[in-house]
Design an enzyme around this catalytic site. Structure first.
Site, PDB file in Angstrom:
ATOM      1  N   HIS A 101       0.796  -1.223   0.000  1.00 12.96           N
ATOM      2  CA  HIS A 101       0.000   0.000   0.000  1.00 12.96           C
ATOM      3  C   HIS A 101       0.829   1.273   0.000  1.00 12.96           C
ATOM      4  CE1 HIS A 101       0.063  -0.818   4.437  1.00 12.96           C
ATOM      5  NE2 HIS A 101       0.475   0.422   4.395  1.00 12.96           N
ATOM      6  N   GLY A 102       2.172   1.138   0.049  1.00 11.39           N
ATOM      7  CA  GLY A 102       3.016   2.335  -0.046  1.00 11.39           C
ATOM      8  C   GLY A 102       2.943   2.930  -1.446  1.00 11.39           C
ATOM      9  N   CYS A 103       3.197   4.251  -1.543  1.00 15.48           N
ATOM     10  CA  CYS A 103       3.145   4.916  -2.859  1.00 15.48           C
ATOM     11  C   CYS A 103       4.415   4.681  -3.662  1.00 15.48           C
ATOM     12  CB  CYS A 103       2.956   6.422  -2.695  1.00 15.48           C
ATOM     13  SG  CYS A 103       1.247   6.875  -2.513  1.00 15.48           S
ATOM     14  N   VAL A 104       5.530   4.502  -2.971  1.00 18.99           N
ATOM     15  CA  VAL A 104       6.807   4.379  -3.685  1.00 18.99           C
ATOM     16  C   VAL A 104       7.486   3.059  -3.327  1.00 18.99           C
ATOM     17  CG1 VAL A 104       9.099   5.367  -4.000  1.00 18.99           C
ATOM     18  CG2 VAL A 104       7.126   6.861  -3.758  1.00 18.99           C
TER      19      VAL A 104
END
Lengths: 104, 172
Positions: A101-104
């Site tokens: 679920h992290g963006c990067v």
């Protein structure tokens, strides 16, 4: 939660089809999941999948692509070759983990 | 075992849309502040991770993001940025820009998000394309040697428009 059967393994999945129970997974199932999305697992693939499993056990969340490359020491380029197009999601699926679920 | 012999329906598997959709994303980066550099890079990285062909065009102040001399040293200022919710007068005091920059760098690093040069490296490794704006390079007397090595070329605005035919476009 829906239940589905893949190669004789009965597994619990979320609404998109990702496994929800860490303990339901084993390596033969991983190979079956990979086959479902058209990937035959080589030793290099396994190195990434085993890193995901190990890291999830410690951190409690699926590692992002960046983490697999920096901490797992598998170059980003290689990950895109092994798991084409959507490496982060494909690795998570094969490893029986939720989408990162992290963006990067 | 084959699925045809089991009573269950076909296995439920996520759809990874492997069929090439031909989706392309073009991102124009026109700002050279630290806070305005990240949105384009984060979106580019996300698009590449979803299998979307991605092109970044660095123009005007955005050239600072790929200029070897400045790319590692972008700053964030409170001045003119009411979203910091601090009195604007404070932003003009000596050292405030450096402080705002180091705070922002710290919060970004805490999220394991890389600094600009590393982020560009990751984007290129993921298959992203970097282009520099011809007019901006000429205005600043920069040649390809002054730019980050993985920038593919310095091209005109029309060349960029040509390369990104049919693309979805973001101007940042």
């Amino acid at each position: 939660m829906p239940v589905t059967t893949i190669d004789g393994h009965q597994i619990t999945v979320d609404t998109e089809g990702f496994m929800t129970d860490y303990a339901e997974w084993d390596e033969p199932l991983g190979a079956s999941l990979a086959a479902q999305i058209g990937i035959a697992l080589s030793d290099q693939h396994w190195e990434a999948i085993r890193f995901l499993r190990k890291d999830f056990a410690v951190k409690g969340e699926t590692p992002t692509l960046r983490r697999v490359s920096v901490v797992g020491a598998i170059p980003t380029k290689t990950l895109f070759q092994l798991f084409p197009q959507k490496p982060a999601k494909k690795m998570a699926y094969i490893a029986g983990l939720p989408k990162p679920h992290g963006c990067v | 075992m084959t699925t045809t012999t089991t009573p269950q329906a076909a296995p439920f598997v996520p759809s990874f849309d492997d069929v090439q959709t031909g989706r392309t994303l073009a991102i124009i980066c026109s700002k050279g502040t630290l806070d305005m550099a990240y949105p384009g890079l984060i979106l580019a990285n996300a698009a590449l991770g979803e299998g979307v062909e991605t092109h970044l065009f660095f123009t005007f102040w955005g050239l600072d993001m790929i200029n070897k001399k400045t790319m590692g040293d972008l700053q964030m200022t409170m001045l003119g940025n009411t979203a910091t919710h601090m009195p604007q007068g404070l932003g003009g005091l000596p050292g405030m820009t450096a402080m705002a920059t180091s705070r922002m760098k710290k919060s970004i690093a805490e999220l394991d998000v890389p600094e600009i040069p590393d982020f560009l490296e990751q984007i290129v490794a993921s298959g992203g394309h970097l282009w520099a704006c011809r007019m901006s390079a000429d205005m600043n007397h920069l040649t390809k040697d002054d730019l980050y090595d993985d920038v593919e070329a310095i091209i005109s605005a029309s060349d960029f428009i040509d390369k990104t035919e049919g693309a979805q476009l973001l101007f940042i």
